[in-house]
Design a protein around this motif. Structure first.
Motif, PDB file in Angstrom:
ATOM      1  N   TYR A  37     -18.514  15.611  22.396  1.00 55.04           N
ATOM      2  CA  TYR A  37     -18.231  14.733  21.270  1.00 55.04           C
ATOM      3  C   TYR A  37     -17.038  13.846  21.603  1.00 55.04           C
ATOM      4  CZ  TYR A  37     -20.929  18.281  18.803  1.00 55.04           C
ATOM      5  OH  TYR A  37     -21.912  19.172  18.429  1.00 55.04           O
TER       6      TYR A  37
ATOM      7  N   LYS B 132     -11.325   9.707  12.176  1.00 59.27           N
ATOM      8  CA  LYS B 132     -12.780   9.607  12.095  1.00 59.27           C
ATOM      9  C   LYS B 132     -13.432  10.953  12.402  1.00 59.27           C
ATOM     10  CE  LYS B 132     -12.837   5.142  11.370  1.00 59.27           C
ATOM     11  NZ  LYS B 132     -13.285   4.584  10.056  1.00 59.27           N
ATOM     12  N   ALA B 133     -14.683  11.091  11.962  1.00 58.88           N
ATOM     13  CA  ALA B 133     -15.453  12.272  12.315  1.00 58.88           C
ATOM     14  C   ALA B 133     -15.850  12.208  13.793  1.00 58.88           C
ATOM     15  CB  ALA B 133     -16.701  12.357  11.448  1.00 58.88           C
ATOM     16  N   PRO B 134     -16.069  13.355  14.399  1.00 57.58           N
ATOM     17  CA  PRO B 134     -16.578  13.364  15.774  1.00 57.58           C
ATOM     18  C   PRO B 134     -17.937  12.676  15.867  1.00 57.58           C
ATOM     19  CG  PRO B 134     -15.756  15.523  15.158  1.00 57.58           C
ATOM     20  CD  PRO B 134     -15.807  14.708  13.902  1.00 57.58           C
TER      21      PRO B 134
ATOM     22  N   GLN C  14     -14.008  11.720  19.514  1.00 57.50           N
ATOM     23  CA  GLN C  14     -13.388  11.577  18.203  1.00 57.50           C
ATOM     24  C   GLN C  14     -12.234  10.596  18.288  1.00 57.50           C
ATOM     25  OE1 GLN C  14     -11.375  14.963  16.332  1.00 57.50           O
ATOM     26  NE2 GLN C  14     -12.114  14.293  14.317  1.00 57.50           N
TER      27      GLN C  14
ATOM     28  N   LEU D  65     -21.381  12.603  18.330  1.00 56.01           N
ATOM     29  CA  LEU D  65     -22.089  13.298  19.400  1.00 56.01           C
ATOM     30  C   LEU D  65     -22.463  12.337  20.517  1.00 56.01           C
ATOM     31  CD1 LEU D  65     -23.568  15.858  20.469  1.00 56.01           C
ATOM     32  CD2 LEU D  65     -25.569  15.084  19.162  1.00 56.01           C
TER      33      LEU D  65
ATOM     34  N   TYR E  70     -14.303  16.460  23.012  1.00 55.04           N
ATOM     35  CA  TYR E  70     -14.454  17.909  22.831  1.00 55.04           C
ATOM     36  C   TYR E  70     -15.798  18.374  23.389  1.00 55.04           C
ATOM     37  CZ  TYR E  70     -10.718  17.635  19.309  1.00 55.04           C
ATOM     38  OH  TYR E  70      -9.525  17.436  18.655  1.00 55.04           O
TER      39      TYR E  70
END
Lengths: 119, 107
Positions: free
Chosen positions: B36, B42-44, B38, B46, B87
Motif C-alpha cells: 500500500y 489520506k487512506a492507504p 499512503q 492498494l 506498507y
C-alpha cells in the motif's frame, strides 16, 4: 465507483463507548468480507476486525477482543464497529475497508474517522 | 502472529531513481502479501496484491516480487507523486499484520 463512507467517532472518556458506521456503495456489499483497520496518530496501520459476507464469521485482533464488536446489515449496505470499554491506546483513525478474500488485500478504503479516548 | 519487518524504515531518493523496499515475514506466507501507498492525511491505497499483481490504474513503474518470507516492492523511476509511506501486509493468517512502514522522502 466503489465508495466507503464512515460516520461516528469523536471524543470519548476512558471506559466509554462509541459506535462507528460505514456505508458502502458502488459494489455488491453482501458479496464481500469487510474490515476495520486503525492507525494511531503518527503510527502504522493495525488490522482490527473482519466479518464474513453473511456475518457468521468474525475475527478480531487480540487487543480488542471482548470490547469491540463488528457487525453488518447487508440490506442497508452498512458495516458497524461497536467499541466498548475504550482505552487511551484505542485512540486512532479508524478505516472501513473492503477485503478481497481471494487474494488477501484491503482493496478499497473509506476516508477514516478519528476516535479520541481522553479524559 | 506473523511479524512483518520492512526495510529500510526511511529512504531519501531523487526523481528518476530506482528504489527497492523489502518486507520479511517471520514465517512463510506463500504469496499472501500486499503493498500500500499512503500519503499524509489520506487512506492507504492498494498498489499490489498477491505479492506481484499490480492493481488496475497503478503505474507500471511499480512492481512486486517474492514468496514465502521475502518480498520486494520496486519503483523503477521515481516520480514526484511517489513520495509517501509504503506498507506491506500479510493476509495468510489472522491476525492480519502490517509492516511498520517505509517513508520515502525527497533527497
Amino acid at each position: 465507483e466503489v465508495q466507503l463512507v464512515e460516520s461516528g467517532g469523536g471524543l470519548v472518556q476512558p471506559g466509554g463507548s462509541l459506535r462507528l458506521s460505514c456505508a458502502g456503495s458502488g459494489f455488491t456489499f453482501s458479496s464481500y468480507w469487510m474490515s476495520w483497520v486503525r492507525q494511531a496518530p503518527g503510527k502504522g496501520l493495525e488490522w482490527v476486525a473482519n466479518i464474513k459476507q453473511d456475518g457468521n464469521e468474525k475475527y478480531y485482533v487480540d487487543s480488542v477482543k471482548g470490547r469491540f464488536t463488528i457487525s453488518r446489515d447487508n440490506a442497508k449496505n452498512s458495516l458497524s464497529l461497536q467499541m466498548n470499554s475504550l482505552r487511551a491506546e484505542d485512540t486512532a483513525v479508524y478505516y472501513c475497508a473492503r477485503f478481497d478474500y481471494g487474494s488477501g488485500p484491503f482493496d478499497y478504503w473509506g476516508q477514516g474517522r478519528l476516535v479520541t479516548v481522553s479524559s | 502472529d506473523v511479524q512483518m519487518t520492512q526495510s529500510p524504515s526511511s529512504v531519501s531518493a531523487s526523481v528518476g531513481d530506482r528504489v527497492t523496499i523489502t518486507c520479511r515475514a517471520s514465517q512463510g506466507i506463500s504469496s499472501w502479501l500486499a503493498w500500500y501507498q499512503q500519503k499524509p492525511g489520506k487512506a492507504p491505497n492498494l498498489l499490489i496484491s498477491a505479492a506481484s499483481s499490480l492493481q488496475s490504474g497503478v503505474p507500471s513503474r511499480f512492481s512486486g516480487s517474492g514468496s514465502g518470507t521475502d518480498f520486494t516492492l520496486t519503483i523503477s523511476s521515481l516520480q514526484p507523486e511517489d513520495f509517501a509511506t509504503y506498507y506491506c501486509q500479510q493476509a495468510n493468517s489472522f491476525p492480519y499484520t502490517f509492516g511498520q512502514g517505509t517513508k520515502l522522502e525527497i533527497k
